[in-house]
Design a protein around this motif. Structure first.
Motif, mmCIF file in Angstrom:
data_model
loop_
_atom_site.group_PDB
_atom_site.id
_atom_site.type_symbol
_atom_site.label_atom_id
_atom_site.label_comp_id
_atom_site.label_asym_id
_atom_site.label_seq_id
_atom_site.Cartn_x
_atom_site.Cartn_y
_atom_site.Cartn_z
ATOM 1 N N GLY A 196 0.794 -1.217 0.000
ATOM 2 C CA GLY A 196 0.000 0.000 0.000
ATOM 3 C C GLY A 196 0.830 1.272 0.000
ATOM 4 N N TYR A 197 0.257 2.310 -0.612
ATOM 5 C CA TYR A 197 0.829 3.660 -0.607
ATOM 6 C C TYR A 197 -0.306 4.631 -0.311
ATOM 7 N N GLY A 198 -0.083 5.535 0.628
ATOM 8 C CA GLY A 198 -1.154 6.481 0.897
ATOM 9 C C GLY A 198 -0.738 7.539 1.895
ATOM 10 N N PRO A 199 -1.446 8.651 1.965
ATOM 11 C CA PRO A 199 -2.497 9.053 1.030
ATOM 12 C C PRO A 199 -1.876 9.578 -0.276
ATOM 13 N N VAL A 200 -2.353 9.055 -1.386
ATOM 14 C CA VAL A 200 -1.796 9.409 -2.691
ATOM 15 C C VAL A 200 -2.635 10.517 -3.320
ATOM 16 N N GLU A 201 -1.972 11.559 -3.767
ATOM 17 C CA GLU A 201 -2.663 12.575 -4.562
ATOM 18 C C GLU A 201 -2.221 12.399 -6.005
ATOM 19 N N ALA A 202 -3.027 12.906 -6.935
ATOM 20 C CA ALA A 202 -2.706 12.736 -8.353
ATOM 21 C C ALA A 202 -1.272 13.201 -8.632
ATOM 22 N N GLY A 203 -0.876 14.276 -7.988
ATOM 23 C CA GLY A 203 0.463 14.830 -8.197
ATOM 24 C C GLY A 203 1.596 13.936 -7.708
ATOM 25 N N ASP A 204 1.262 12.916 -6.894
ATOM 26 C CA ASP A 204 2.299 12.008 -6.383
ATOM 27 C C ASP A 204 2.599 10.877 -7.350
ATOM 28 N N VAL A 205 1.720 10.680 -8.340
ATOM 29 C CA VAL A 205 1.764 9.444 -9.114
ATOM 30 C C VAL A 205 3.049 9.303 -9.939
ATOM 31 N N GLU A 206 3.474 10.373 -10.611
ATOM 32 C CA GLU A 206 4.730 10.307 -11.385
ATOM 33 C C GLU A 206 5.870 9.844 -10.479
ATOM 34 N N GLY A 207 5.976 10.461 -9.340
ATOM 35 C CA GLY A 207 7.029 10.130 -8.377
ATOM 36 C C GLY A 207 6.963 8.671 -7.941
ATOM 37 N N LEU A 208 5.738 8.172 -7.776
ATOM 38 C CA LEU A 208 5.574 6.772 -7.369
ATOM 39 C C LEU A 208 6.078 5.839 -8.467
ATOM 40 N N PHE A 209 5.754 6.168 -9.694
ATOM 41 C CA PHE A 209 6.263 5.351 -10.804
ATOM 42 C C PHE A 209 7.788 5.403 -10.830
ATOM 43 N N GLU A 210 8.328 6.616 -10.646
ATOM 44 C CA GLU A 210 9.785 6.777 -10.644
ATOM 45 C C GLU A 210 10.415 5.929 -9.545
ATOM 46 N N ALA A 211 9.726 5.840 -8.416
ATOM 47 C CA ALA A 211 10.264 5.091 -7.276
ATOM 48 C C ALA A 211 10.039 3.577 -7.429
ATOM 49 N N GLY A 212 9.444 3.188 -8.556
ATOM 50 C CA GLY A 212 9.219 1.756 -8.783
ATOM 51 C C GLY A 212 8.127 1.163 -7.911
ATOM 52 N N PHE A 213 7.059 1.926 -7.730
ATOM 53 C CA PHE A 213 6.007 1.412 -6.842
ATOM 54 C C PHE A 213 5.285 0.203 -7.433
ATOM 55 N N LEU A 214 5.414 0.006 -8.748
ATOM 56 C CA LEU A 214 4.752 -1.147 -9.367
ATOM 57 C C LEU A 214 5.369 -2.458 -8.891
ATOM 58 N N THR A 215 6.583 -2.390 -8.355
ATOM 59 C CA THR A 215 7.178 -3.601 -7.784
ATOM 60 C C THR A 215 7.374 -3.431 -6.278
ATOM 61 N N GLY A 216 6.644 -2.488 -5.716
ATOM 62 C CA GLY A 216 6.699 -2.298 -4.258
ATOM 63 C C GLY A 216 7.864 -1.442 -3.801
ATOM 64 N N GLY A 217 8.378 -0.585 -4.682
ATOM 65 C CA GLY A 217 9.550 0.240 -4.373
ATOM 66 C C GLY A 217 9.360 1.192 -3.197
ATOM 67 N N ALA A 218 10.496 1.600 -2.628
ATOM 68 C CA ALA A 218 10.458 2.497 -1.471
ATOM 69 C C ALA A 218 9.975 3.888 -1.876
ATOM 70 N N HIS A 219 9.182 4.515 -1.017
ATOM 71 C CA HIS A 219 8.653 5.850 -1.259
ATOM 72 C C HIS A 219 8.112 6.352 0.073
ATOM 73 N N GLY A 220 8.119 7.650 0.234
ATOM 74 C CA GLY A 220 7.626 8.224 1.487
ATOM 75 C C GLY A 220 6.205 7.812 1.833
ATOM 76 N N LEU A 221 5.398 7.499 0.848
ATOM 77 C CA LEU A 221 3.999 7.151 1.105
ATOM 78 C C LEU A 221 3.791 5.647 1.300
ATOM 79 N N ARG A 222 4.856 4.874 1.178
ATOM 80 C CA ARG A 222 4.716 3.411 1.270
ATOM 81 C C ARG A 222 4.359 3.006 2.695
ATOM 82 N N ILE A 223 3.323 2.226 2.838
ATOM 83 C CA ILE A 223 2.947 1.759 4.183
ATOM 84 C C ILE A 223 3.166 0.263 4.342
ATOM 85 N N GLY A 224 3.663 -0.412 3.316
ATOM 86 C CA GLY A 224 3.858 -1.865 3.395
ATOM 87 C C GLY A 224 2.560 -2.609 3.171
#
Ligand SMILES: Cc1cc2nc3c(=O)[nH]c(=O)nc-3n(C[C@H](O)[C@H](O)[C@H](O)COP(=O)(O)O)c2cc1C
Ligand code: SF4
Ligand code: FES
Ligand code: FES
Lengths: 519, 157
Positions: A63-91
């Motif tokens: 999970g990642y949250g709370p996600v705003e539309a403006g966070d989405v590019e950054g999430l992709f950059e951080a590799g969230f599609l494979t569970g990558g680390a990001h400030g919004l990652r909650i595990g």
């Protein structure tokens, strides 16, 4: 490889921007030529994290949250599609303490499945309760509900099995199951969440109720403020019909049951069961005198079971796992679990389903994390606009019908609204009276006129006019409303008023006292 | 922005008739009328009375009982601010004052130019992410002054 992403379609998530997040994810995926499948699930109930986006990875859902539309590019950059680390990652959401500490029965599937998918519902234990109900037959279904100790979750805490037995025993060519989904209490949203996140559970519960009492028609009466819940319910009803789970000969059995969703029109009092029935019939939502009970003469004068969403959605579990299993949870005469809703000025607001017995303090401070504003908690209103304001020195109160009643408080539908120090309790008392005067159905004088008088008295008290005399008159007026009102709107409005006045006299211009602390 | 049709007897009858097969059809009929015309015009009362074989007074009584049904059309946009307890606890009072100030009208009123009707609403079920509002059909949570200004600008545009 297509990656599956969950973005809730719960109204709360949408109100926090979930639809925009979906668009942003689609755009970012397109740009990268990454195929994604977006599932619109319900909410997990960690509402401060909404929109809570979950990605299905090799290790499970992350999970990642709370996600705003403006966070989405950054999430992709951080590799969230494979569970990558990001400030919004909650595990993994289920390992989050807020969820890990819960006992989820009614909300077990909510946020996990696709609410519009019959297959998903089945795959997660759905319709096990109905299957067992069909084997047991009416009398034994009611026996099972009796063993569970289930009490109505709409507010009054009346034993569900007794209600059902009365309707089952009534002789009539037509009977009804009415689901009270009018959830008008501020601070409550469990009915809404389940209708949006696991609507088949309500369909299953109502179907079992229909079989138990011999009713063939059901209505879900909900609020016009809940358009998303209405869409989700109507969609699920259609799907259930297409799978032979509503209509004639349900699941190939001898039983028939079908249902419809009906919408109220912004009248709080229509949550009261008899006003609700009148409204369904196309009348003014005026409270009926009892007797006759709805169980004898309800909708269109026919025997009617009327139950809250949470009562009905507890039923599939009771049938699937047995009444005793359900009764193993809880304390005293409050058996099973209660979906508690933590709201208002609170850091971690959301839905917390747990066995009865947990204290208010644990819920507000430990689980809710205290106020969102960071100021100290002043009080919590529990049980909606008719519930008492509970001061912090009573936060050891366990969530249990009898314990609350002993303190002149009520659990109601399980909503907790947290207030910080800046709250003016005289203003809240005035609001309680005003709400009663606006929403009164007009049938009895203490409620209709008394509440208007209450507002005037509060205005005088707040202006410092003849305070002592006016406070005494207010106390008398509350007594009259308590004793002389036909329903709990007029009858219980005194609870928030008197609790505010007794616990926080300084807000009413009287000298402070803290006698309760010594209790 | 919602689009409503001009009143027509014939259209009203068609809208209503769609629900005549229901048990207890009056509420769904009234909702449909309001969705079509933006309010519940007086002319629909005798029509409903006749169709349902009840008195005009009864129909009128129902229309006036429910807060949702409008006797007059609202402004072009309707902004509803939640004024129930959880939203008050989360700072809703200040936001309501702010909205009234910005729009130059009180809750329950329509701006002089007829563009925006601002109304109180009592709980949208978004109480854990309060304060909340609804602009036309769109729900908004975690309202603050900045977001509210954006909503007001959208409503005024
Ligand atoms: C003013 C008023 C509002 C009520 N609102 C609701 C409501 O929104 N939802 C609900 O389930 N019960 C509500 N109730 C309680 C119902 O009258 C009734 O007790 C309940 O629907 C019974 O279902 P249960 O036994 O499953 O709780 C309200 C009662 C009053 C007096
Ligand atoms: S107490 Fe109020 S709402 Fe209840 S029946 Fe009397 S007038 Fe109606
Ligand atoms: S009329 Fe005022 S309380 Fe009875
Ligand atoms: S109190 Fe405002 S959304 Fe519930």
């Amino acid at each position: 490889m297509t990656i599956r992403i969950y973005v809730p379609k719960d109204a709360c998530a949408i109100a926090c921007g979930a639809d925009e997040v979906v668009e942003a994810i689609e755009a970012a995926a397109r740009k990268r030529q990454q195929p994604v499948e977006i599932v619109r699930n319900g909410s997990r109930g960690m509402l401060w994290l909404e929109p809570l986006v979950e990605v299905v990875t090799a290790e499970g859902r992350i999970g990642y949250g709370p996600v705003e539309a403006g966070d989405v590019e950054g999430l992709f950059e951080a590799g969230f599609l494979t569970g990558g680390a990001h400030g919004l990652r909650i595990g993994k959401p289920e390992e989050h303490p807020f969820l890990a500490k819960q006992t989820r029965l009614t909300f077990a599937r909510c946020g996990i499945i696709d609410p519009a998918s019959y297959t998903d519902y089945r795959a997660h234990g759905g319709y096990r309760g109905l299957e067992r109900a069909l084997q047991l037959g009416p009398a034994e279904i009611i026996e099972e509900v009796k063993k569970s100790g289930l009490r109505g979750r709409g507010g009054a805490g009346f034993p569900t099995a007794i209600k059902w037995k009365t309707v089952a025993d009534a002789k009539a060519e037509r009977k009804y199951i009415v689901c009270n989904a009018d959830e008008g209490d501020s601070g409550t949203f469990a009915d809404r969440m389940i209708m949006e996140g696991d609507p088949f559970e309500l369909i299953e519960g109502m179907t079992i109720a229909g079989i138990a009492v011999g009713a063939t028609k059901g209505f879900v009466y909900t609020r016009s403020e809940y358009p998303h819940a209405i869409w989700a319910m109507e969609k699920a009803i259609e799907v259930a019909r297409a799978h032979g789970m509503l209509g004639v000969n349900i699941a190939g059995s001898q039983y028939s049951f079908d249902m419809e969703v009906r919408m109220g029109a912004g009248a709080y009092v229509c949550g009261e069961e008899t006003a609700l029935l009148d409204s369904l019939e196309g009348k003014r939502g005026t409270v009926r005198a009892k007797p006759p009970l709805p169980a004898h003469k309800g909708l269109f004068q026919k025997p009617t079971v009327i139950n809250n969403v949470l009562s009905l959605t507890a039923v599939p579990h009771i049938l699937a796992d047995g009444g005793e299993f359900y009764a193993n949870f809880g304390m005293g005469r409050s058996r099973g679990t209660m979906p508690i809703q933590i709201a208002g000025n609170v850091k971690f607001g959301g839905l917390f389903e747990t066995a009865f017995g947990i204290t208010l303090g644990e819920l507000i401070n430990d689980i809710g994390g205290g106020t969102a504003s960071g100021r100290p908690v002043k009080a919590a209103q529990v049980g909606g606009p008719l519930g008492a304001y509970v001061p912090t020195w009573q936060f050891d109160l366990p969530f249990d019908y009898e314990s609350f009643a002993a303190k002149d408080a009520l659990i109601g539908h399980g909503g907790i609204v947290v207030f910080d120090e800046s709250a003016d309790m005289a203003k809240m008392a005035r609001f309680a009276m005003e709400f009663c005067s606006v929403e009164s159905c007009g049938k009895c004088t203490p409620c209709r006129i008394g509440s208007t008088r209450g507002v005037e008295l509060m205005d005088r008290i707040m202006a410092g006019e003849r305070r002592e005399a006016n406070l005494a008159t207010l106390t008398d007026l509350c007594q009259t409303m308590k004793l002389g009102s036909l329903c709990a709107l007029g009858g219980f409005t005194p609870y928030p008023v008197l609790s505010a006045m007794n616990h926080f006299p300084e807000d009413f211009g009287a000298p402070p006292h803290r006698l309760e602390a010594a209790e | 922005m919602p689009h409503y049709e001009p009143w027509s007897d014939e259209r009203a009858r068609a809208v209503i008739e769609e629900f005549s097969h229901l048990e207890g059809p009056l509420m769904p009929m009234l909702h449909a009328v309001q969705e079509t015309f933006g309010h519940v015009p007086d002319a629909v009362v005798p029509m409903l009375a006749e169709m349902l074989n009840i008195s005009r007074a009864e129909v009128h009584g129902v229309v006036t009982f429910y807060h949702d049904f409008r006797h007059e059309p609202a402004g072009h946009h309707v902004l509803k601010l939640c004024r129930a307890e959880a939203c008050q606890a989360a700072g809703g009072d200040a936001l309501a004052d702010h909205a009234e100030h910005r729009l130059g009208c009180k809750l329950g009123e329509t701006t002089a130019d007829g563009r925006v009707t601002v109304e109180p609403i009592y709980c949208l079920g978004l109480c854990a992410t309060a304060p909340s509002a609804m602009l036309d059909g769109k729900i908004v949570a975690r309202l603050n002054e900045r977001r509210l200004d954006a909503l007001i600008a959208e409503a005024q545009s």
